[in-house]
Design a protein around this motif. Sequence first.
Motif, PDB file in Angstrom:
ATOM      1  N   ARG A   1      45.381  13.334   0.262  1.00 34.44           N
ATOM      2  CA  ARG A   1      44.466  13.101  -0.862  1.00 34.44           C
ATOM      3  C   ARG A   1      44.458  14.290  -1.823  1.00 34.44           C
ATOM      4  O   ARG A   1      44.513  14.126  -3.047  1.00 34.44           O
ATOM      5  CB  ARG A   1      43.048  12.832  -0.340  1.00 34.44           C
ATOM      6  CG  ARG A   1      42.842  11.440   0.210  1.00 34.44           C
ATOM      7  CD  ARG A   1      41.360  11.141   0.387  1.00 34.44           C
ATOM      8  NE  ARG A   1      40.725  12.043   1.338  1.00 34.44           N
ATOM      9  CZ  ARG A   1      40.624  11.804   2.653  1.00 34.44           C
ATOM     10  NH1 ARG A   1      41.141  10.695   3.165  1.00 34.44           N
ATOM     11  NH2 ARG A   1      40.016  12.662   3.450  1.00 34.44           N
ATOM     12  N   LEU A   2      44.395  15.486  -1.264  1.00 35.99           N
ATOM     13  CA  LEU A   2      44.415  16.673  -2.109  1.00 35.99           C
ATOM     14  C   LEU A   2      45.758  16.795  -2.832  1.00 35.99           C
ATOM     15  O   LEU A   2      45.818  17.174  -4.003  1.00 35.99           O
ATOM     16  CB  LEU A   2      44.139  17.918  -1.273  1.00 35.99           C
ATOM     17  CG  LEU A   2      44.068  19.251  -2.030  1.00 35.99           C
ATOM     18  CD1 LEU A   2      43.033  19.182  -3.149  1.00 35.99           C
ATOM     19  CD2 LEU A   2      43.750  20.388  -1.069  1.00 35.99           C
TER      20      LEU A   2
ATOM     21  N   ASP B   1      47.648  14.375  -3.842  1.00 32.29           N
ATOM     22  CA  ASP B   1      47.651  13.433  -4.961  1.00 32.29           C
ATOM     23  C   ASP B   1      46.955  14.031  -6.181  1.00 32.29           C
ATOM     24  O   ASP B   1      47.401  13.865  -7.325  1.00 32.29           O
ATOM     25  CB  ASP B   1      46.970  12.125  -4.561  1.00 32.29           C
ATOM     26  CG  ASP B   1      47.831  11.263  -3.654  1.00 32.29           C
ATOM     27  OD1 ASP B   1      49.066  11.490  -3.616  1.00 32.29           O
ATOM     28  OD2 ASP B   1      47.273  10.378  -2.981  1.00 32.29           O
ATOM     29  N   GLU B   2      45.844  14.726  -5.954  1.00 33.32           N
ATOM     30  CA  GLU B   2      45.135  15.372  -7.052  1.00 33.32           C
ATOM     31  C   GLU B   2      45.983  16.453  -7.701  1.00 33.32           C
ATOM     32  O   GLU B   2      46.073  16.564  -8.940  1.00 33.32           O
ATOM     33  CB  GLU B   2      43.829  15.973  -6.555  1.00 33.32           C
ATOM     34  CG  GLU B   2      42.783  14.950  -6.088  1.00 33.32           C
ATOM     35  CD  GLU B   2      41.519  15.621  -5.582  1.00 33.32           C
ATOM     36  OE1 GLU B   2      41.339  16.832  -5.850  1.00 33.32           O
ATOM     37  OE2 GLU B   2      40.728  14.939  -4.889  1.00 33.32           O
TER      38      GLU B   2
ATOM     39  N   GLN C   1      47.465  16.486 -11.600  1.00 30.64           N
ATOM     40  CA  GLN C   1      47.184  17.613 -12.475  1.00 30.64           C
ATOM     41  C   GLN C   1      48.474  18.207 -13.030  1.00 30.64           C
ATOM     42  O   GLN C   1      48.557  18.543 -14.210  1.00 30.64           O
ATOM     43  CB  GLN C   1      46.386  18.676 -11.731  1.00 30.64           C
ATOM     44  CG  GLN C   1      44.949  18.273 -11.424  1.00 30.64           C
ATOM     45  CD  GLN C   1      44.266  19.258 -10.498  1.00 30.64           C
ATOM     46  OE1 GLN C   1      44.807  20.301 -10.171  1.00 30.64           O
ATOM     47  NE2 GLN C   1      43.054  18.926 -10.067  1.00 30.64           N
TER      48      GLN C   1
END
Length: 314
Positions: free
Chosen positions: A302-303, A305-306, A310
């Motif tokens: 999940r991190l 993907d962020e 960005q």
Amino acid sequence: MTRPARDEEKYTGIWPVMLTPFDERGEIDWVSLEKLVEWYLAAGVHGLFADCQSSEMFFLSDKESRELVGRIVAQVDGRVPVVASGHTASGLSQQVEQLGAMAQTGIDGLILISNRLALQGESDEKTLATLQQLTQQLPATVDLGIYECPWPYKRLLSDDIVQWCAASDRYSFIKDTSCHLPTMERRLALTQGTRLHLANANSQTLLASWMAGCHAYSGVMANFHPQLYVWLFENWRSQPQQARRVADYLATAAMIESLDYPACAKYWQRKLGNFTTMQCRVRGIGAFNDSFFPAAVDSMARLGDEIRLQALRQ
């Protein structure tokens, strides 16, 4: 888009160490393998390393290894170069036969395993002598490489061996597992001006190694988020601030490798819909499933993907 195949570029970029999917009976799952190959290619990787330790090559028969690699080469169909190993034999004559057969599968590069060249505790001189004998007996029609595979024991290459490989003009690829930037810098100096490319397997030293002149990444974490590695390779010069943030994330995320790999990577591939099972031959999967490991992989993803979104907005 087909990647450039000029010798100076052919062995650069991101080279995932490929997983082997198995069905519930422990047999190779060919449908899942096809999905995996297309997933790597859709991520923009620059090459594939088949039949390596991540592929559980020590738990494949020679026949399975050749079929596995042959199918991958046929499916890729020149879209990116493919290298493969399957170098698990001990006796020299058996190694010649095993590697010679793998060379006939259509691969671009044939990768030798450093710990097959001498027993643990034997000298670097013995390693080099075996390497020279093998090299003489392998087909000149295929590029050669060496992988410092950590199992069943890790044998790092001496400076003399690296220098000999570079001077031989037969070797184009070393998968470095020293995880030590000064060692990589020394190897780059020894091979400067030759066709030998150094691929770093370690995420924590990756950006620094590229800044030093290293040519590629070939590590297990490209089985989780290859897009981020591709982005970093293609943008670290032009976007240094964002590249540092991505590299810091990748260095931290790579600690996931310690959570029952390759089971953790197969868990993720199943979650993506590429694999139907997490089945491994190298280890059971019960300990992974009965722990916090799945939640840790999910959090990392999940991190990631962020971070990827960005980076793409920059």
